[in-house]
Design an enzyme around this catalytic site. Sequence first.
Site, short mmCIF file in Angstrom:
data_model
loop_
_atom_site.label_atom_id
_atom_site.label_comp_id
_atom_site.label_asym_id
_atom_site.label_seq_id
_atom_site.Cartn_x
_atom_site.Cartn_y
_atom_site.Cartn_z
CG ASN A 9 -1.72 1.21 1.44
OD1 ASN A 9 -1.82 2.02 0.52
ND2 ASN A 9 -2.32 1.35 2.61
CD1 TRP A 10 3.39 0.95 -2.78
CD2 TRP A 10 3.40 2.01 -4.75
NE1 TRP A 10 4.03 0.13 -3.69
CE2 TRP A 10 4.06 0.76 -4.92
CE3 TRP A 10 3.29 2.84 -5.86
CZ2 TRP A 10 4.59 0.35 -6.13
CZ3 TRP A 10 3.81 2.43 -7.08
CH2 TRP A 10 4.46 1.19 -7.21
CE LYS A 11 -0.09 3.30 4.76
NZ LYS A 11 -0.06 3.44 6.20
CG HIS A 95 -5.74 1.82 5.38
ND1 HIS A 95 -5.31 2.83 6.22
CD2 HIS A 95 -4.71 0.97 5.25
CE1 HIS A 95 -4.05 2.59 6.56
NE2 HIS A 95 -3.66 1.47 5.99
CD GLU A 97 -2.86 5.57 6.80
OE1 GLU A 97 -2.86 5.56 5.56
OE2 GLU A 97 -1.93 5.07 7.48
CD GLU A 167 -3.39 -2.65 7.67
OE1 GLU A 167 -2.29 -2.87 7.18
OE2 GLU A 167 -4.06 -1.64 7.44
N GLY A 173 2.47 2.35 10.74
CA GLY A 173 3.40 3.46 10.53
C GLY A 173 4.14 3.89 11.78
CB SER A 213 5.35 -1.55 12.03
OG SER A 213 4.90 -0.23 12.28
N GLY A 234 2.78 -1.14 4.35
CA GLY A 234 2.77 0.27 4.00
C GLY A 234 4.17 0.75 3.67
N GLY A 235 4.79 1.42 4.65
CA GLY A 235 6.10 2.07 4.46
C GLY A 235 7.12 1.23 3.72
P1 PGA Z 1 2.90 0.35 7.68
O1 PGA Z 1 1.41 0.54 7.08
O2 PGA Z 1 3.44 -0.93 7.10
O3 PGA Z 1 3.64 1.57 7.20
O4 PGA Z 1 2.75 0.28 9.15
C1 PGA Z 1 0.54 -0.56 6.98
C2 PGA Z 1 -0.76 -0.11 6.36
O5 PGA Z 1 -1.14 1.05 6.56
O6 PGA Z 1 -1.42 -0.88 5.67
#
Ligand code: PGA
Length: 257
Positions: A9-11, A95, A97, A167, A173, A213, A234-235
């Site tokens: 997930n590149w956000k 998600h 966010e 999650e 993050g 993470s 994510g990251g």
């Molecule tokens: P992260 O994000 O790996 O940066 O913690 C995970 C996600 O938001 O799906």
Amino acid sequence: MSKALVVGNWKMNGTITDALKIVTGLEHHLKAPMDCAIAVAPPFTALYSVGVALAETQFRLAAQDCHWEDKGAFTGEVSPNFLKDVGCDYVILGHSERRHLCGETDEVIGRKLQGALRNELTPILCVGETADERERGQTEAVVEGQLKRGLAGLHVKDLEHFAVAYEPVWAIGTGVTAGPQQITDAHRFIRNLLAKLYDAPTAAQIRLLYGGSVKPQNAGTIAELDGVHGFLVGGASLTPAEFADIVRAVEMASRKR
Ligand code: PGA
């Protein structure tokens, strides 16, 4: 059970140029065909270019969200039908966010799930508790509510192509990963709940991903946990070498099963 699944997930990161650099890196670091399914979720604006670059490769295209309607007067929204049209196979929905920063409710997420399924996109439904909720002992109640309300109106056949990502919000993050026991417990709880809401065979075939993470350093341990069938990353998915290591960890864990 379908193959394990790893989704990057590149956000809201990456111009088209940046996205294509990541794609080149992924192709370089993951040349050998993998047994697990791999998808990347770039921003909407890069979907077409990334899709073209990934055609004929082992990488599939995912979107980070969609609207519930196929078309109409919904300024600024992106239809699930357009995602199918641009070549997506998957869409991430609910998600944290979007829940917390954009105020998405379980009911809205449920409608989006129906829109995705109507367009033959495989949804990846995200659920998870905040740190406060965990401290108050509400993890299971929160996840149960998210699943029950989100899945209301979906039938057994809708879940044939479906994934759930656990999650914990406090792990996203932050560099803090949920512990092995916390992940195993949550995944078992989700699996049992799905079996109660539908039936055991249906629940058994839904892939349960972990997200929060995930890094090359912890991916091996988590991938081997009972009930973990891949990751939502994510990251680390923005760095091809790290994402490739995570994919390999999932691949190794699947082989050991
Ligand atoms: P992260 O994000 O790996 O940066 O913690 C995970 C996600 O938001 O799906």
